[in-house]
Design a protein around this motif. Structure first.
Motif, mmCIF file in Angstrom:
data_model
loop_
_atom_site.group_PDB
_atom_site.id
_atom_site.type_symbol
_atom_site.label_atom_id
_atom_site.label_comp_id
_atom_site.label_asym_id
_atom_site.label_seq_id
_atom_site.Cartn_x
_atom_site.Cartn_y
_atom_site.Cartn_z
ATOM 1 N N GLU A 1 96.977 10.705 93.138
ATOM 2 C CA GLU A 1 96.916 10.467 91.383
ATOM 3 C C GLU A 1 96.249 11.432 91.232
ATOM 4 O O GLU A 1 95.939 12.029 90.080
ATOM 5 N N PHE B 1 108.857 11.390 85.312
ATOM 6 C CA PHE B 1 107.193 11.968 85.356
ATOM 7 C C PHE B 1 107.990 13.220 86.818
ATOM 8 O O PHE B 1 107.086 14.077 86.711
ATOM 9 N N LYS C 1 97.060 14.620 88.102
ATOM 10 C CA LYS C 1 96.477 14.227 87.039
ATOM 11 C C LYS C 1 95.755 16.127 86.470
ATOM 12 O O LYS C 1 95.902 16.850 85.886
ATOM 13 N N ARG D 1 98.651 18.607 86.035
ATOM 14 C CA ARG D 1 98.687 18.703 84.803
ATOM 15 C C ARG D 1 97.978 18.870 83.815
ATOM 16 O O ARG D 1 97.950 19.653 82.449
ATOM 17 N N LYS D 2 96.743 18.686 83.731
ATOM 18 C CA LYS D 2 95.658 19.253 82.970
ATOM 19 C C LYS D 2 95.774 21.256 83.209
ATOM 20 O O LYS D 2 95.642 21.292 81.956
ATOM 21 N N GLY E 1 99.136 21.899 81.478
ATOM 22 C CA GLY E 1 99.779 21.756 79.974
ATOM 23 C C GLY E 1 101.381 20.953 80.917
ATOM 24 O O GLY E 1 102.008 21.012 79.592
ATOM 25 N N ARG E 2 101.494 20.895 81.855
ATOM 26 C CA ARG E 2 102.576 20.048 81.943
ATOM 27 C C ARG E 2 102.850 19.282 82.467
ATOM 28 O O ARG E 2 101.994 19.058 83.250
ATOM 29 N N ASN E 3 104.151 18.558 82.199
ATOM 30 C CA ASN E 3 104.377 17.047 82.477
ATOM 31 C C ASN E 3 105.099 16.980 83.855
ATOM 32 O O ASN E 3 104.675 16.440 84.491
ATOM 33 N N GLY F 1 101.359 6.942 89.250
ATOM 34 C CA GLY F 1 101.387 8.157 89.510
ATOM 35 C C GLY F 1 102.144 8.668 90.494
ATOM 36 O O GLY F 1 103.261 9.123 91.305
ATOM 37 N N ASP G 1 89.191 24.062 88.756
ATOM 38 C CA ASP G 1 88.621 22.838 89.306
ATOM 39 C C ASP G 1 87.613 23.187 87.469
ATOM 40 O O ASP G 1 86.645 22.924 87.380
ATOM 41 N N TRP H 1 88.346 20.455 85.803
ATOM 42 C CA TRP H 1 87.577 19.142 85.208
ATOM 43 C C TRP H 1 86.713 18.654 84.556
ATOM 44 O O TRP H 1 85.539 19.206 84.588
ATOM 45 N N THR I 1 96.234 14.704 80.504
ATOM 46 C CA THR I 1 97.389 16.047 79.423
ATOM 47 C C THR I 1 98.193 14.966 78.842
ATOM 48 O O THR I 1 98.830 14.543 77.898
ATOM 49 N N GLU J 1 85.752 12.816 84.626
ATOM 50 C CA GLU J 1 86.719 13.353 83.671
ATOM 51 C C GLU J 1 87.858 11.929 84.956
ATOM 52 O O GLU J 1 88.875 11.428 84.956
ATOM 53 N N HIS J 2 87.541 12.042 85.845
ATOM 54 C CA HIS J 2 88.041 11.143 87.369
ATOM 55 C C HIS J 2 87.084 10.299 88.096
ATOM 56 O O HIS J 2 86.885 11.036 88.890
ATOM 57 N N ASN K 1 94.584 7.508 95.994
ATOM 58 C CA ASN K 1 93.796 7.975 94.476
ATOM 59 C C ASN K 1 93.600 9.497 95.045
ATOM 60 O O ASN K 1 93.571 10.268 93.862
ATOM 61 N N MET L 1 91.597 4.515 87.718
ATOM 62 C CA MET L 1 91.858 5.553 87.412
ATOM 63 C C MET L 1 93.725 6.177 87.761
ATOM 64 O O MET L 1 93.833 7.122 86.766
ATOM 65 N N THR L 2 94.035 5.824 87.954
ATOM 66 C CA THR L 2 95.134 5.271 88.506
ATOM 67 C C THR L 2 96.268 5.525 87.592
ATOM 68 O O THR L 2 96.301 4.671 86.445
ATOM 69 N N LEU L 3 97.397 6.048 87.778
ATOM 70 C CA LEU L 3 98.318 6.202 86.430
ATOM 71 C C LEU L 3 98.233 4.940 85.908
ATOM 72 O O LEU L 3 98.507 4.912 85.054
ATOM 73 N N GLU M 1 83.359 20.450 89.287
ATOM 74 C CA GLU M 1 83.245 19.795 88.111
ATOM 75 C C GLU M 1 82.759 18.875 87.959
ATOM 76 O O GLU M 1 81.984 17.948 87.546
ATOM 77 N N VAL M 2 84.410 17.977 88.298
ATOM 78 C CA VAL M 2 84.423 16.528 88.019
ATOM 79 C C VAL M 2 82.558 15.594 88.529
ATOM 80 O O VAL M 2 83.126 13.743 88.175
#
Lengths: 419, 419, 419, 419
Positions: free
Chosen positions: A114, A163, A118, A121-122, A125-127, A142, A284, A286, B155, A290-291, A111, B139-141, B10-11
């Motif tokens: 993961e 990925f 995430k 990537r956020k 902006g790259r995968n 993931g 940070d 987030w 993303t 969001e997660h 977890n 929440m995992t992929l 912040e999450v």
């Protein structure tokens, strides 16, 4: 064992390697239902660095439960969590001059990985994520996608190739080529193609991968390269962290500053599920919630984790580990010399050591015999060719020697069979 | 709260919704550091069905810890695990004539979902998974890839569209079209294309999605259709299971026989992390160790879970839930009538109820006020338009009425503001 | 030009670079509607190696049409096709001791590439294709996915990263690292991961990429490495083949034996659409009709292509090209010396040459002026920094000098502007 | 045939169905090397609507070639292209009140489809494309990804499922459900998920799919639905367009206004490769050169295409087709009645008809016999169960009857075998 065979899924594994029913445990010893005692060189795969049922933590745990301390609180603020945050800040971050925010994902290593993936990537902006040969980061999709050879384990090969991209770990090409040249050249190509990865995810010591160690120089150089290409660095310190190598983080001697650090396993100190993602404040980004995850605030784990951190208040614990740990490579090296036909290789740091032999099935057989003789030990590496020595950090010399005695005997016995 | 704001990511979310520091808890009540008491209609998002610090479980837990029972054992056989296996078989499976193997994945719901998805892909050799509008599975992929609107949160949109296809939940098209027609037509197309999904994954009651309920008839018909097309059915009973709807499994009244069932949240009974995947024996094609996880054998959770199952030894507990739970829809329906301008809608079963109002931000504001007034309650649905009532199953009539009184008052107050 | 501006899509390109309306053409000359004559150093981007309206081919074409020879026949057997097959076998394959089957895909280069990619995936059962930095293979989705920087040109970035991996072309890392080391190391990692690519696709000279030349030694070594790893080699000889470099295939001097070869552009000899995939017989595992296309048997193109191959009956044509072509590097090198501020670089082979200058927009401006002065010439490379000289192979010395005179004048003029 | 067998790839198909070597052709007749004449009910798979070697076009072609008209010009402006643009605007667009820009992609249908897909993705910023059951759009990767059952033909199944979603064609569910309900429901789900497709791609009559006809009402309703959801509509009129159904575009009677139209096959009129993408002006967001291709300006094809359009100057040609074409369904229906055991089904429009029989291999056997008897005819549909009748539009009554006589005889003969 009947009920296990009849009802539990075929996926079960360690109950096959250690075929007995365990009942109690204390320090570096585990006891089965027949009263047989085992020395533990396995430590719950690195989740019991402070030993089983550590007395100080046990005391705190019993008190908290007795007084109806709140147990399940999702990510609500609790007293227990506050104490942990304060303790972690004071003892771990401040002392090391580290500036990080803490995220509690679901309470397992995978977890944490993961969440880290995430987030990078956020942020970027790259995968694409770069991971390493012989890496292992967990079993959710993931985390699997950045684990080497994971594709062998899943029907959906696609996640594996899509990925992530695999980079060579320190030493992967032998002495001939420095793997950093490859990495830098990969980044040159990626940049020309406007397709840089979001981040690299790295275990400084690959435990499941066979005790492969990234040297200090390699780590520093890697950090420099990634900075130059503006690629983030995630350190997965789930197995090698929490003191396993002699310092709290595995990378302390290298002085690198990862962008994100994943912790779990021995974090709670008592074998309770807990995971943590350390994030450089500027990353940070987030959104609230969001997660998420139901068990992301395991208050019983906070209670024991807070107590566990007391080990790190000063350098004493580190020093003790360093001194005691010398026994292990010494005795393993002696075995290499004594039994040259095993072609043994020894590598490790702190309380994390590997003894490799490429004799077919040798290491697996030694581990099996060791169990019979009263020692719990696991193998690692792509062919399970490495005996992985991970005693609890609190094991004393006597315990270490007793375990190593059993190991030596089992090595010898199997070595004779080979002849 | 300073340390939380300064150090935690912040999450964090619920500590914003419930801005205080909690310290203790008992039954359906939670206490903060100022001694203020809250009635809990939230139950740790469904993980505290038996209430906080349930006395019987607490007793067992204290004993086990005191006696140095083994805590962390990966998936080694332990006494505590054996007891749980036996208890689960006797009380849950045998009594219901259910034939399933038990897999313990990492101890969170999302881990159970990941294991289930991996297994159906392995069994069928197919990649695609059908999930539902407004679904939430974790929440995992992999779990995210079968969660509706998850793409808004990551993303990497790709995972969202690639691994899954979205089917309409019961009632999604309103009264005009039966969503099952759509589903069957989708399968007709997929079969013609030799591209059937491996499985459908379904919550019989979508909790995060806004308390959307699949009717018994719809469930039976769906099962029939999937059988006809040889597509597997995974029931995610993580939030709606473990008694929440009045029966142990949420789908018992429909008499369907899912191929795979995911459980977590209230499984341990005490808020401790634990998860379980139930697998029809013929689908248990895992290789040993093919899906692993450090905390997959949380022995403290086995201890409390074993005790928790005693609630289900006979029908008494179920009956009590059914009788007590009538209060909730009654009082909610009264509110709908009394305040027609709210356009309230009430739906639910057992101890799981939703009160929906499409007045903008209304439900969120009511929940906020309720916290001030001493009630913990959460909202759900794509626009957080649904107040989600999930009191512990052990809440007595007095507790239910006390909570509903607060809710009524906050509804009224906010309804006046709207005018 | 009004009708072009009003009705044709914004995608049009060369009518902007060469803003006139062309009417007739002969040999190395093109004539516009105002009777202005242009020397052609562009050759329809390599599709007019034998010049415009080559008289011998023209004759055959007129006869065939006049006599109602069958024109459109999909892949039915025709007289015209039989003649071409025989001629290609006799003159090209047999003489070079090459053993290949012929596939006629849709009559464009990108169709040939698509067929090749599909075939190597079918043969190997692997998905991944390795392509090169600065490669260009065509505009359909499969061909785009192996083209460098193609991602900049499409919304769907995914195809670009998913189906291929980018390898460094000869010289990509400068003198410091040999790109073959990188390639071999990549294959080492891929093999360890059981994820080898199906094939490498390579232009021996990258034309669109800026006249980048793979040396003979590099090609041979690459072939050896790929053999060792059992990875296939596709040569895309669409632009550099059909005599452009002085031999029929661009790679003849290196003596490599590609598994698959793609041809198009000048194959028909007359500028008519035609494409060809050469396949080692053991790889010809196509099912009948598995890759089709309406215009895959362009009989008019077969007629002219058969005639075109007569140029290769003996070595005379090759020899002539070699001798004549010396003029080009000689005069370009003189320009480099004469105008050192341009920092010109010259590279090429046969009738395919690049003149590179990194002065901003310099090459584009020279090409623009050249058009005004009566010379058609194109630029190439990621920043259009390379003037690409591709006169028809039948251009005589006079023609070459006339074109080079114009080029020199335009270079000089723009060089003065820079000062 | 030896050279074909020895040298040409196993992928060859029609030379197996029609095992002879063709030499000449005129109007609706084709002649082989033995002088045997065949009536052509195949028309180069729809690329010879105006017959073989149409005299008027032939004349223009010979003149253009004789006078050294420029042949290959990429997308440079040429006299021949200007004439075509003007003619297409005057005769096709203006008369039908259609406002479109013209893009010339590579000269095959699959190239037109690839350009269309790329453009709708660029315009909408969305990736997903909706295609239809039994669709066929071409053989390059992008076109394959929107072709039904294409996955059976390629190793890389991924492209098939990833880039597209399959919708039910008119009538796919039989009479029970209207496929438009399914389509609208799919869009409802997609919109709720913020995952609408970029466009639908549709053949109004699926030729390869087995002569499946979208009714006028269905087309209009589909257009209305797509507008409501802001999803684009691409009509692939490659096989059904250029007069095949009696009007120039296949969809004229429905009065829909597609956003993008793909043409190829009979566009040049003479069997020469040419393709065209018609784009609503507001969607023409291409950058210059963003989609290119060497043979995108096939000037010989422009010359014949310009001449071909003269057929459409007034309604006479359309009227003639309509009148003549009545013979086909009449005679086919007679056969259905006469031989009820065949369970024949007849459907079609203009000069595009299907005769379906589900007797195993029946249609394939009839086509084989027809070849022996002097008729070229192809089968279509997922099981090749449909005889596809596509005579050139210029075939006179005598020719139609002669072909139908042969067909009738072969039907009868095979029908007897079945008994």
């Amino acid at each position: 064992m009947n009920i296990f065979n009849n009802i539990e899924s075929e996926v079960r594994r360690y109950c096959r390697a250690f075929p007995t029913i365990f009942t109690k445990a204390e320090g570096y010893k585990v006891i089965d239902q027949n009263g047989k005692r085992y020395i533990d060189f396995f430590s719950g795969s690195g989740s019991l660095n402070y030993g089983h049922n550590n007395p100080a933590m046990k005391q705190k745990l019993l008190e908290y439960i007795s007084e109806n301390g709140i147990v399940q609180g999702l990510d609500m603020a609790t007293d227990a969590k506050r104490n942990f945050l304060k303790q972690f800040y004071d003892i771990i971050l401040k002392k090391r001059n580290m500036d990080y925010k803490l995220q509690f994902p679901g309470p397992t290593g995978t977890n944490a990985v993961e969440a880290a993936l995430k987030l990078v990537r956020k942020v970027t902006g790259r995968n694409n994520i770069a991971c390493f040969t012989n890496s292992f980061h967990g079993m959710t999709l993931g985390a699997l996608s950045v684990s080497f050879n994971a594709s062998k384990k899943v029907t959906d090969k696609d996640a594996m190739t899509k990925f992530s991209v695999t980079m060579p770990f320190d030493g992967f090409f032998g002495e001939e080529y420095n793997s950093l040249n490859y990495i830098e050249n990969y980044l040159k190509i990626s940049r020309a193609k406007s397709d840089l990865p979001a981040a690299f995810i790295l275990e400084t010591i690959q435990c499941e991968g066979g005790i492969n160690i990234a040297t200090t120089g390699w780590l520093r150089e890697l950090e420099k390269i990634l900075k130059a290409y503006e690629v983030l660095l995630i350190i997965d310190d789930i197995q090698a962290g929490c003191g396993r190598t002699g310092t709290f983080f595995s990378f302390e001697t290298s002085e690198i500053k990862p962008d994100i650090i994943c912790l779990s396993k021995s974090l709670s100190g008592y074998g309770l599920p807990l995971a943590l993602v350390l994030i450089k404040p500027e990353l940070d980004v987030w959104q609230p919630g969001e997660h998420s995850g139901t068990f992301r605030g395991n208050n019983l784990a906070f209670v024991t984790a807070t107590e566990a951190l007391n080990y790190w208040k000063n350098n004493e614990f580190s020093d003790t580990i360093r001194i005691k740990s010398n026994i292990i490579p010494q005795r393993l090296s002696d075995l290499v010399k004594k039994y040259p036909e095993i072609h043994g290789k020894v590598r490790g740091r702190g309380f994390l050591w590997g003894f490799e032999s490429n004799l077919k099935n040798f290491s697996v057989q030694v581990a099996r015999d060791a169990f019979q003789a009263g020692l719990l030990i696991e193998t690692a590496g792509p062919k399970n060719q490495v005996l992985k020595l991970m005693p609890p950090l609190i094991t004393d010399e006597k315990g270490l020697n007793a375990g190593l005695d059993i190991l030596q005997e089992c090595l010898m016995r199997n070595y004779r069979k080979e002849l």
